[in-house]
Design a protein around this motif. Structure first.
Motif, short mmCIF file in Angstrom:
data_model
loop_
_atom_site.label_atom_id
_atom_site.label_comp_id
_atom_site.label_asym_id
_atom_site.label_seq_id
_atom_site.Cartn_x
_atom_site.Cartn_y
_atom_site.Cartn_z
N SER A 65 -0.89 8.57 0.81
CA SER A 65 -0.86 8.39 -0.41
C SER A 65 0.09 7.46 -0.96
CB SER A 65 -0.70 9.88 -1.03
OG SER A 65 0.58 10.47 -0.83
N ARG A 66 1.25 7.31 -0.67
CA ARG A 66 2.38 6.55 -0.99
C ARG A 66 1.89 5.05 -0.49
NH1 ARG A 66 4.74 9.48 3.54
NH2 ARG A 66 5.87 10.64 1.63
N TYR A 120 3.43 5.80 6.42
CA TYR A 120 2.54 5.04 5.53
C TYR A 120 1.23 4.71 6.13
CZ TYR A 120 6.11 3.92 2.09
OH TYR A 120 7.00 4.11 1.18
N LYS A 127 -1.49 4.06 -0.42
CA LYS A 127 -2.75 4.03 -1.31
C LYS A 127 -2.10 3.44 -2.73
CE LYS A 127 -5.89 6.77 1.32
NZ LYS A 127 -6.77 8.04 1.14
N VAL A 128 -1.10 4.10 -3.31
CA VAL A 128 -0.44 3.87 -4.38
C VAL A 128 -0.33 2.31 -4.31
CG1 VAL A 128 1.41 4.00 -6.02
CG2 VAL A 128 0.68 5.93 -5.02
N LEU A 129 0.14 1.56 -3.29
CA LEU A 129 0.53 0.22 -3.21
C LEU A 129 -0.87 -0.66 -2.92
CD1 LEU A 129 3.79 0.46 -1.08
CD2 LEU A 129 3.64 0.09 -3.54
N GLY A 130 -1.86 0.00 -3.17
CA GLY A 130 -3.16 -0.95 -2.89
C GLY A 130 -3.91 -1.04 -1.62
N GLU A 183 9.65 4.14 -0.86
CA GLU A 183 9.89 5.66 -0.32
C GLU A 183 9.97 5.86 1.14
OE1 GLU A 183 7.47 9.92 -1.25
OE2 GLU A 183 6.76 8.07 -1.82
N GLU A 238 -6.14 0.59 1.34
CA GLU A 238 -7.35 1.31 1.49
C GLU A 238 -7.67 1.57 3.02
OE1 GLU A 238 -10.67 -0.05 -0.65
OE2 GLU A 238 -9.63 0.02 -2.60
#
Length: 396
Positions: free
Chosen positions: A370-371, A336, A373-376, A332, A378
């Motif tokens: 958030s985009r 990031y 964090k969806v990929l892991g 996306e 933190e």
């Protein structure tokens, strides 16, 4: 965090240590004190044809992360040997090598180990100057131009850049205080596959191919206005691969007001292929720096206050973002990560040279969107207190 700040403030109060801010490129040249050769032999050096320096940055680091205290250890952060001189009024040379980095350069495009920063000759012809060989890229920014031993923590932008390449620099002195540089260098040190992690199965065509002219072109302007306001601006275009380029812009401004010195650097990099690898690590692509359409923004500001002739205090801040500028292959578009860096320290210069002792605090914080964090990914932060010394020791 409160405990960490308390430790830092206590260290600053108890340990006294040091540095007079180095003006652009100024920390590369020693002035004042005698060389080690002159001190030992009592013989005054009467030529500038050969100068030998040992660049050192050593410290004891105490590190924390989000889980608490991580490690305390001694470290030689920088160790470089340097030789340079003026053979006559038009011919010079410079050589500098990192002693704590590997020397294998067998597969490098320029056949020079990455441990070598500088290796070349300079020619001065009236207002024109030329330097041919391995050299520092003439990117803009005040901090980028300083001797690496004087940097306690680089921004992520500079930390992940390839800063020393082989090629040609052409300089033109507009006047005694204004200079333009045009630089044409190799765009990488290692092989194409090693730089970008290009891996293919037998018979399969790679998704990216090396260009036939893997070069970086940089136009740089250095300005000096009565030693009060200085500029170091640049624009660069780099051929990363066939039909893929990187565009890099840097604007550095420095202000000197007596005991006060400050600078602010703005840097932006737009990369068709993720040369720095930060976005690649976030989106989880295996194999190397092979994510596409990465964008990086970095702002670095530092303020020095020389409150006594041999004492300097400083604060420094860094703000950076890592983004994808164009959606592709399920990745996306958008920001990031956002990161901050915050530093403070006290430095002490006992001599006229740049030998100084220091105590510094370095904090870094990384916030992921958030985009990411969806990929892991933190959020995390790190903190460090360092006590040590910096010296470009004049050996001869």
């Amino acid at each position: 965090m409160k405990r960490i700040m308390l430790v830092c403030l206590t260290a600053l109060a108890v340990s006294g240590t040091c540095s007079l801010y180095a003006q652009s490129s100024g920390s590369d040249f020693m002035v004042g004190d005698k060389s080690l050769f002159e001190e030992v032999t009592g013989i005054k050096k009467k030529t500038d044809k050969f100068n030998l320096y040992l660049n050192m940055h050593g410290d004891f680091n105490m590190k924390w992360n989000d889980s608490g205290f991580d490690q305390g250890a001694f470290e030689m952060k920088q160790l470089r040997i340097e030789m340079k001189g003026d053979i006559n009024d038009w011919l010079s040379y410079r050589y500098r090598q990192r002693l704590n980095r590997g020397n294998d350069g067998s597969d490098n495009i320029d056949n020079v180990p990455t441990s070598i920063d500088w290796a070349g000759v300079g020619i001065k012809l009236n207002k024109f100057s030329f330097f041919a060989g391995k050299q520092c890229v003439s990117y803009g920014g005040i901090e980028f131009d300083l001797n690496p031993i004087d940097i306690y923590e680089y921004s992520d932008m500079i930390e992940h850049m390839s800063n020393f390449m082989t090629g040609l620099n052409i300089g033109y002195d507009i006047n005694a205080h204004q200079q333009l540089n045009l630089q044409i260098l190799d765009s990488r040190n290692g092989s194409f596959n090693k730089t970008y992690g290009v891996e293919t199965e037998d018979g399969e065509q790679p998704t990216i191919e090396s260009g036939k002219l893997p070069l970086v072109y940089t136009l740089n302007w250095n300005g000096n206005f009565n030693n009060v306001f200085k500029t170091r601006w640049s624009a660069s275009v780099m051929n990363e691969a066939k039909s893929h380029n990187m565009y890099y812009y840097a604007v550095g401004n420095e202000l000197n007001l007596g005991k006060w010195n400050a600078f602010v650097d703005f840097m932006y990099s737009k990369e068709d292929i993720d040369r720095k690898g930060i976005i690649t690590n976030i989106v989880g692509r295996p194999g190397g720096h092979n994510a596409f359409d990465a964008g990086y923004l970095s702002v670095v500001a530092k303020c020095n206050y020389r409150f006594l002739p041999k004492w300097n205090a400083f604060v420094k801040g860094m703000y950076e973002t890592a983004s994808v500028t164009k959606a592709s292959e399920g990745i996306e578009k958008g920001n990031y990560s956002t990161s901050w860096g915050y530093l403070a320290g006290i430095e002490f210069y006992p001599m006229e040279t740049n030998l100084h002792f220091f105590v510094t605090y370095v904090g870094r914080s990384y916030d992921f969107t958030s985009r990411a964090k969806v990929l892991g990914q933190e959020n995390y932060s790190t903190n460090r207190v360092s006590v040590g010394f910096i010296w470009q020791m004049p050996v001869f």
